[in-house]
Write a protein that holds these residues in place. Sequence first.
Motif, PDB file in Angstrom:
ATOM      1  N   ASP A 168       0.851  -1.195   0.000  1.00 20.27           N
ATOM      2  CA  ASP A 168       0.000   0.000   0.000  1.00 20.27           C
ATOM      3  C   ASP A 168       0.885   1.242   0.000  1.00 20.27           C
ATOM      4  N   HIS A 169       1.158   1.765  -1.189  1.00 18.20           N
ATOM      5  CA  HIS A 169       2.010   2.946  -1.339  1.00 18.20           C
ATOM      6  C   HIS A 169       1.170   4.195  -1.630  1.00 18.20           C
ATOM      7  N   SER A 170      -0.033   4.237  -1.092  1.00 20.05           N
ATOM      8  CA  SER A 170      -0.876   5.420  -1.293  1.00 20.05           C
ATOM      9  C   SER A 170      -0.104   6.675  -0.906  1.00 20.05           C
ATOM     10  N   PRO A 171      -0.130   7.720  -1.745  1.00 23.30           N
ATOM     11  CA  PRO A 171       0.646   8.927  -1.442  1.00 23.30           C
ATOM     12  C   PRO A 171       0.220   9.612  -0.151  1.00 23.30           C
ATOM     13  N   LEU A 172      -1.005   9.374   0.285  1.00 21.52           N
ATOM     14  CA  LEU A 172      -1.422   9.953   1.560  1.00 21.52           C
ATOM     15  C   LEU A 172      -0.545   9.468   2.699  1.00 21.52           C
ATOM     16  N   HIS A 173       0.030   8.266   2.544  1.00 23.10           N
ATOM     17  CA  HIS A 173       0.863   7.680   3.591  1.00 23.10           C
ATOM     18  C   HIS A 173       2.355   7.920   3.367  1.00 23.10           C
ATOM     19  N   VAL A 174       2.806   7.928   2.105  1.00 21.68           N
ATOM     20  CA  VAL A 174       4.250   7.864   1.867  1.00 21.68           C
ATOM     21  C   VAL A 174       4.826   9.070   1.111  1.00 21.68           C
ATOM     22  N   ASP A 175       3.957   9.940   0.609  1.00 23.87           N
ATOM     23  CA  ASP A 175       4.443  11.084  -0.176  1.00 23.87           C
ATOM     24  C   ASP A 175       4.204  12.369   0.606  1.00 23.87           C
ATOM     25  N   ALA A 176       5.267  12.881   1.238  1.00 23.41           N
ATOM     26  CA  ALA A 176       5.124  14.057   2.102  1.00 23.41           C
ATOM     27  C   ALA A 176       4.628  15.272   1.322  1.00 23.41           C
ATOM     28  N   GLU A 177       5.103  15.430   0.107  1.00 15.26           N
ATOM     29  CA  GLU A 177       4.687  16.593  -0.691  1.00 15.26           C
ATOM     30  C   GLU A 177       3.194  16.524  -0.995  1.00 15.26           C
ATOM     31  N   TYR A 178       2.724  15.339  -1.393  1.00 11.90           N
ATOM     32  CA  TYR A 178       1.296  15.185  -1.677  1.00 11.90           C
ATOM     33  C   TYR A 178       0.464  15.398  -0.404  1.00 11.90           C
ATOM     34  N   ALA A 179       0.882  14.756   0.681  1.00 14.11           N
ATOM     35  CA  ALA A 179       0.114  14.825   1.923  1.00 14.11           C
ATOM     36  C   ALA A 179       0.020  16.241   2.464  1.00 14.11           C
ATOM     37  N   SER A 180       1.065  17.061   2.221  1.00 14.57           N
ATOM     38  CA  SER A 180       1.046  18.434   2.731  1.00 14.57           C
ATOM     39  C   SER A 180      -0.062  19.268   2.102  1.00 14.57           C
ATOM     40  N   GLY A 181      -0.515  18.862   0.930  1.00 11.96           N
ATOM     41  CA  GLY A 181      -1.580  19.594   0.261  1.00 11.96           C
ATOM     42  C   GLY A 181      -2.965  19.080   0.585  1.00 11.96           C
ATOM     43  N   THR A 182      -3.077  18.063   1.439  1.00 14.49           N
ATOM     44  CA  THR A 182      -4.379  17.529   1.839  1.00 14.49           C
ATOM     45  C   THR A 182      -4.872  18.225   3.092  1.00 14.49           C
ATOM     46  N   GLU A 183      -6.091  17.888   3.495  1.00 13.62           N
ATOM     47  CA  GLU A 183      -6.664  18.482   4.712  1.00 13.62           C
ATOM     48  C   GLU A 183      -5.918  18.080   5.968  1.00 13.62           C
ATOM     49  N   PHE A 184      -5.039  17.057   5.877  1.00 17.49           N
ATOM     50  CA  PHE A 184      -4.320  16.588   7.065  1.00 17.49           C
ATOM     51  C   PHE A 184      -2.969  17.288   7.245  1.00 17.49           C
ATOM     52  N   GLY A 185      -2.423  17.824   6.178  1.00 22.06           N
ATOM     53  CA  GLY A 185      -1.199  18.614   6.287  1.00 22.06           C
ATOM     54  C   GLY A 185       0.079  17.812   6.244  1.00 22.06           C
TER      55      GLY A 185
END
Length: 411
Positions: free
Chosen positions: A42-59
Amino acid sequence: MSSSRPQAAELGFDDIEIGQVFELERSFSAEDVQAFAAVSGDHSPLHVDAEYASGTEFGRCVVHGILLSSLFSQLVGMRVPGKHALYLGQDLTFRRPVLVGESIRAIAKVTAKSEATSTLVLNTEIRSADDKVVVMGTAKVKVRDQVREPAAAPVVAAPVEPGQVRRVALVTGASRGMGAEIARTLARRGYAVAVNYFSSADRAEAVVSEIVQAGGVAAAFQADVRDAAAVQAMTAQVVEQLGTPTVLVNSAVGEFANRPITELRWADFEAHLDYQLKAVLNTCQSLQPLMKAAGGGAIVNLLSQVVGGAPATGLADYVSAKTALLGLSKAMAAEWADDGVRVNMVSPGLTRTEMTQHYHERIFKMEAARTPLKRIATTADVANSVAYLAGDDSAFMTGVNVFVTGGQTMI
């Protein structure tokens, strides 16, 4: 060379009390999450991609939910009970995400214990640093310390007083669950008990050892009751070691799975019929002549609540086999009455045994709620009913099916 691996606790079933709480604290790093992604795929970017995750509601990156739930595995495997644990089931509800690096606390509280199956029910939670529940659920765990060492030597029947005749009972499938409880109950009532088993020699010897330590007489006998020749050989061994059985309890049963009729094959039906019909026919045909020669005897066949009223869905193969056994039992009762051989049946409702230990706790609670006596059956309830039908107090009963259902089935 000594191992640096952390050592698990070694709690036994009796060491654990209802209400006990076990906790651990943890935070998951980015490296932990990357490692889990590599294992799980499970390599979902929400878990492993800091750049992607920073742009989500979770930061920032969110810890995988299943990685969080591994804390429950750690609590069970290392703390409660630890070394003797066998994880049977876990349900999970995720209330809110946990961020990488966030401190959390995993908690397991013992809410129920089953003596019959040596299982624990745990209320499991993960809480955030501000004490909010982020994951919750229920776990079921078996404590494996209940298997005792086998008896050192075969048990030989103790001498009886002059003029007395020891009653002998053969119980099939008696190495575990309901059969083991029936064996123990009959032993307490003065029977020398032949404990039949198929493959679990150590567990059968543990039942024998328990009976002997309590002052009873018992011995273990291996046989696949689906094999007529094996049953005949076992019968001869029982007669030689303990005496002629005048009580037979057929409680051996195979495994079952919940599947719709459209997915069942004829082989599934045959597997249940082999245990519920063929095996019972084998044991009864082997012992009936001995009972007749002895002046009579009692046979008790274990059925199920499914033979009365509407059965549960997904069990057509099991229901069919148990219903066939009901017919065979009535036929035997009618045909062997002149020989003094009584044939009766016991049909339990849902009972906590090793066959049902994987059921979710809510199933047991729902079943108890709809039962007039407001609980489910225990193995002791079933064993006491069997002992009654095997004994002299039921001497004028044959062809009877006793429903041990707490009032769910009334006839």
